[in-house]
Design a protein around this motif. Structure first.
Motif, PDB file in Angstrom:
ATOM      1  N   GLN A  45       0.825  -1.207   0.000  1.00  0.00           N
ATOM      2  CA  GLN A  45       0.000   0.000   0.000  1.00  0.00           C
ATOM      3  C   GLN A  45       0.860   1.258   0.000  1.00  0.00           C
ATOM      4  OE1 GLN A  45      -2.155  -0.994   3.609  1.00  0.00           O
ATOM      5  NE2 GLN A  45      -4.085  -1.164   2.478  1.00  0.00           N
ATOM      6  N   ILE A  46       1.912   1.227   0.804  1.00  0.00           N
ATOM      7  CA  ILE A  46       2.803   2.390   0.886  1.00  0.00           C
ATOM      8  C   ILE A  46       3.520   2.605  -0.443  1.00  0.00           C
ATOM      9  CG2 ILE A  46       4.812   3.360   2.055  1.00  0.00           C
ATOM     10  CD1 ILE A  46       3.951   1.691   4.531  1.00  0.00           C
ATOM     11  N   ALA A  47       3.989   1.530  -1.043  1.00  0.00           N
ATOM     12  CA  ALA A  47       4.679   1.642  -2.329  1.00  0.00           C
ATOM     13  C   ALA A  47       3.736   2.201  -3.395  1.00  0.00           C
ATOM     14  CB  ALA A  47       5.209   0.276  -2.755  1.00  0.00           C
ATOM     15  N   ALA A  48       2.501   1.722  -3.394  1.00  0.00           N
ATOM     16  CA  ALA A  48       1.525   2.217  -4.374  1.00  0.00           C
ATOM     17  C   ALA A  48       1.252   3.697  -4.159  1.00  0.00           C
ATOM     18  CB  ALA A  48       0.230   1.413  -4.271  1.00  0.00           C
ATOM     19  N   ARG A  49       1.090   4.122  -2.906  1.00  0.00           N
ATOM     20  CA  ARG A  49       0.835   5.531  -2.616  1.00  0.00           C
ATOM     21  C   ARG A  49       2.031   6.395  -3.014  1.00  0.00           C
ATOM     22  NH1 ARG A  49      -2.711   8.446   0.797  1.00  0.00           N
ATOM     23  NH2 ARG A  49      -4.085   6.649   0.494  1.00  0.00           N
ATOM     24  N   ALA A  50       3.234   5.839  -2.886  1.00  0.00           N
ATOM     25  CA  ALA A  50       4.451   6.572  -3.239  1.00  0.00           C
ATOM     26  C   ALA A  50       4.767   6.493  -4.732  1.00  0.00           C
ATOM     27  CB  ALA A  50       5.633   6.024  -2.438  1.00  0.00           C
ATOM     28  N   ALA A  51       3.938   5.756  -5.482  1.00  0.00           N
ATOM     29  CA  ALA A  51       4.178   5.556  -6.921  1.00  0.00           C
ATOM     30  C   ALA A  51       5.583   4.985  -7.153  1.00  0.00           C
ATOM     31  CB  ALA A  51       3.987   6.852  -7.700  1.00  0.00           C
ATOM     32  N   MET A  52       5.884   3.955  -6.368  1.00  0.00           N
ATOM     33  CA  MET A  52       7.219   3.370  -6.375  1.00  0.00           C
ATOM     34  C   MET A  52       7.077   1.853  -6.324  1.00  0.00           C
ATOM     35  SD  MET A  52      10.134   4.214  -3.503  1.00  0.00           S
ATOM     36  CE  MET A  52      10.041   5.974  -3.849  1.00  0.00           C
ATOM     37  N   SER A  53       8.010   1.135  -6.919  1.00  0.00           N
ATOM     38  CA  SER A  53       7.950  -0.322  -6.839  1.00  0.00           C
ATOM     39  C   SER A  53       8.297  -0.769  -5.422  1.00  0.00           C
ATOM     40  CB  SER A  53       8.925  -0.956  -7.834  1.00  0.00           C
ATOM     41  OG  SER A  53      10.260  -0.742  -7.428  1.00  0.00           O
ATOM     42  N   LYS A  54       7.781  -1.913  -5.028  1.00  0.00           N
ATOM     43  CA  LYS A  54       8.074  -2.441  -3.697  1.00  0.00           C
ATOM     44  C   LYS A  54       9.568  -2.686  -3.509  1.00  0.00           C
ATOM     45  CE  LYS A  54       6.713  -6.123  -0.484  1.00  0.00           C
ATOM     46  NZ  LYS A  54       5.806  -7.292  -0.302  1.00  0.00           N
ATOM     47  N   PRO A  55      10.262  -3.312  -4.484  1.00  0.00           N
ATOM     48  CA  PRO A  55      11.714  -3.509  -4.301  1.00  0.00           C
ATOM     49  C   PRO A  55      12.462  -2.178  -4.126  1.00  0.00           C
ATOM     50  CG  PRO A  55      10.901  -4.935  -6.033  1.00  0.00           C
ATOM     51  CD  PRO A  55       9.776  -4.011  -5.686  1.00  0.00           C
ATOM     52  N   ASN A  56      12.037  -1.159  -4.845  1.00  0.00           N
ATOM     53  CA  ASN A  56      12.691   0.146  -4.706  1.00  0.00           C
ATOM     54  C   ASN A  56      12.472   0.711  -3.309  1.00  0.00           C
ATOM     55  OD1 ASN A  56      14.159   2.383  -5.416  1.00  0.00           O
ATOM     56  ND2 ASN A  56      12.483   3.379  -6.500  1.00  0.00           N
ATOM     57  N   LEU A  57      11.251   0.589  -2.804  1.00  0.00           N
ATOM     58  CA  LEU A  57      10.961   1.075  -1.452  1.00  0.00           C
ATOM     59  C   LEU A  57      11.796   0.334  -0.419  1.00  0.00           C
ATOM     60  CD1 LEU A  57       7.517   1.889   0.087  1.00  0.00           C
ATOM     61  CD2 LEU A  57       9.054   0.342   1.270  1.00  0.00           C
ATOM     62  N   LEU A  58      11.911  -0.993  -0.594  1.00  0.00           N
ATOM     63  CA  LEU A  58      12.652  -1.791   0.384  1.00  0.00           C
ATOM     64  C   LEU A  58      14.169  -1.534   0.318  1.00  0.00           C
ATOM     65  CD1 LEU A  58      10.691  -5.164   0.109  1.00  0.00           C
ATOM     66  CD2 LEU A  58      10.626  -3.496   1.974  1.00  0.00           C
ATOM     67  N   TYR A  59      14.613  -0.829  -0.717  1.00  0.00           N
ATOM     68  CA  TYR A  59      16.003  -0.404  -0.765  1.00  0.00           C
ATOM     69  C   TYR A  59      16.277   0.635   0.327  1.00  0.00           C
ATOM     70  CZ  TYR A  59      20.113   2.188  -2.381  1.00  0.00           C
ATOM     71  OH  TYR A  59      21.334   2.820  -2.456  1.00  0.00           O
ATOM     72  N   TYR A  60      15.244   1.428   0.647  1.00  0.00           N
ATOM     73  CA  TYR A  60      15.385   2.501   1.638  1.00  0.00           C
ATOM     74  C   TYR A  60      14.991   2.052   3.044  1.00  0.00           C
ATOM     75  CZ  TYR A  60      15.904   5.548  -2.396  1.00  0.00           C
ATOM     76  OH  TYR A  60      16.360   6.128  -3.545  1.00  0.00           O
ATOM     77  N   PHE A  61      14.024   1.175   3.138  1.00  0.00           N
ATOM     78  CA  PHE A  61      13.559   0.687   4.440  1.00  0.00           C
ATOM     79  C   PHE A  61      13.365  -0.825   4.339  1.00  0.00           C
ATOM     80  CE2 PHE A  61      12.090   5.078   4.156  1.00  0.00           C
ATOM     81  CZ  PHE A  61      12.510   5.600   5.369  1.00  0.00           C
ATOM     82  N   ARG A  62      14.002  -1.555   5.227  1.00  0.00           N
ATOM     83  CA  ARG A  62      13.964  -3.017   5.140  1.00  0.00           C
ATOM     84  C   ARG A  62      12.608  -3.600   5.514  1.00  0.00           C
ATOM     85  NH1 ARG A  62      16.431  -5.941   8.387  1.00  0.00           N
ATOM     86  NH2 ARG A  62      16.729  -4.403  10.053  1.00  0.00           N
ATOM     87  N   ARG A  63      11.930  -2.967   6.496  1.00  0.00           N
ATOM     88  CA  ARG A  63      10.693  -3.544   7.011  1.00  0.00           C
ATOM     89  C   ARG A  63       9.646  -2.451   7.213  1.00  0.00           C
ATOM     90  NH1 ARG A  63      12.122  -5.730  12.640  1.00  0.00           N
ATOM     91  NH2 ARG A  63      12.953  -3.602  12.716  1.00  0.00           N
ATOM     92  N   LYS A  64       8.405  -2.881   7.308  1.00  0.00           N
ATOM     93  CA  LYS A  64       7.318  -1.935   7.603  1.00  0.00           C
ATOM     94  C   LYS A  64       7.572  -1.241   8.929  1.00  0.00           C
ATOM     95  CE  LYS A  64       3.234  -3.425   8.988  1.00  0.00           C
ATOM     96  NZ  LYS A  64       1.857  -3.961   9.031  1.00  0.00           N
ATOM     97  N   GLN A  65       8.094  -1.985   9.908  1.00  0.00           N
ATOM     98  CA  GLN A  65       8.377  -1.396  11.222  1.00  0.00           C
ATOM     99  C   GLN A  65       9.356  -0.231  11.112  1.00  0.00           C
ATOM    100  OE1 GLN A  65       8.211  -4.587  10.448  1.00  0.00           O
ATOM    101  NE2 GLN A  65       7.667  -5.890  12.208  1.00  0.00           N
ATOM    102  N   ASP A  66      10.348  -0.359  10.216  1.00  0.00           N
ATOM    103  CA  ASP A  66      11.340   0.706  10.048  1.00  0.00           C
ATOM    104  C   ASP A  66      10.699   1.963   9.460  1.00  0.00           C
ATOM    105  OD1 ASP A  66      13.272  -1.067  10.981  1.00  0.00           O
ATOM    106  OD2 ASP A  66      13.779  -1.757   8.962  1.00  0.00           O
ATOM    107  N   ILE A  67       9.778   1.769   8.540  1.00  0.00           N
ATOM    108  CA  ILE A  67       9.079   2.919   7.952  1.00  0.00           C
ATOM    109  C   ILE A  67       8.228   3.600   9.019  1.00  0.00           C
ATOM    110  CG2 ILE A  67       7.541   3.688   6.112  1.00  0.00           C
ATOM    111  CD1 ILE A  67       8.114   1.076   4.642  1.00  0.00           C
TER     112      ILE A  67
END
Length: 215
Positions: A45-67
């Motif tokens: 959901q966060i990746a979709a809202r950010a208009a970003m792929s999930k792998p790209n998002l996980l490059y910056y934050f490893r887990r949902k808890q970190d975000i």
């Protein structure tokens, strides 16, 4: 814009891009978490809202808890800046006027942040509990000491400093946390020009008139 060797972004460019992407992710996460809560939110959901792929998002934050932690830390940093700015050398009423005005503005401009923090507290503060008991307590105790000195010097009416701060928090954040309730009661007035100014004037009049020294 030219890149570095082999067309890759230069180090400074890369750092700026990373900073921008982190901000995009945190903004998107704030919106998602404030609506669905931590448990009801997903990285997808966060990746979709950010208009970003999930792998790209996980490059910056490893887990949902970190975000989630990063969003809360950014929210707390913003919220505590106006409290930290209260100066013992200023006029007490004006210092508190600026603080209350800043808090009302933040509730109006960043309601999702207020609701996210409220949900964290209602859940028992599992992420920010240590922060509340350490850094927040130290800051509030420091500012309560300033208010206590103002009262002792006759520059403010007698008031318990901690309860004053709690009341300011409750009153100002009400307009973000209970926006649905406010809209149900007064309807379209909320979106009319001047509503924010009217709100600020009402809150400031009630709080500050009660704090002014009595003859």
């Amino acid at each position: 814009m030219k890149g570095g060797t082999n067309g890759r972004p230069k180090e400074g460019q890369s750092t700026r891009i990373q900073s921008i992407n982190r901000e995009i992710i945190l903004y998107a996460a704030l919106e998602v978490f404030s609506i669905h809560g931590f448990r009801g939110s997903t990285v997808d959901q966060i990746a979709a809202r950010a208009a970003m792929s999930k792998p790209n998002l996980l490059y910056y934050f490893r887990r949902k808890q970190d975000i989630y932690r990063a969003v809360l830390e950014a929210t707390l940093a913003d919220w505590l800046a106006p409290l930290a700015a209260i100066s013992p050398d200023g006029d007490p009423v004006e210092e508190l006027r600026r603080y209350i005005t800043a808090k009302l503005a933040m509730s109006a401009e960043k309601p999702a942040a207020s609701r996210l923090f409220a949900n964290e507290i209602l859940s028992g503060a599992p992420v920010v509990g240590d922060f509340l008991r350490t850094r927040l307590k130290r800051l509030v105790d420091e500012k309560a000491g300033i208010i206590r000195d103002w009262v002792s010097a006759g520059r403010l009416a007698p008031v318990d400093p901690h309860h004053l701060i709690f009341m300011i928090w409750a009153t100002t954040q009400h307009y973000a946390d209970f926006d649905v309730q406010i809209r149900a009661i007064i309807g379209s007035q909320v979106d009319r020009p001047g509503f924010r100014e009217q709100t600020a004037q009402a809150v400031l009049t009630l709080v500050l008139n009660g704090l002014k020294p009595r003859p």
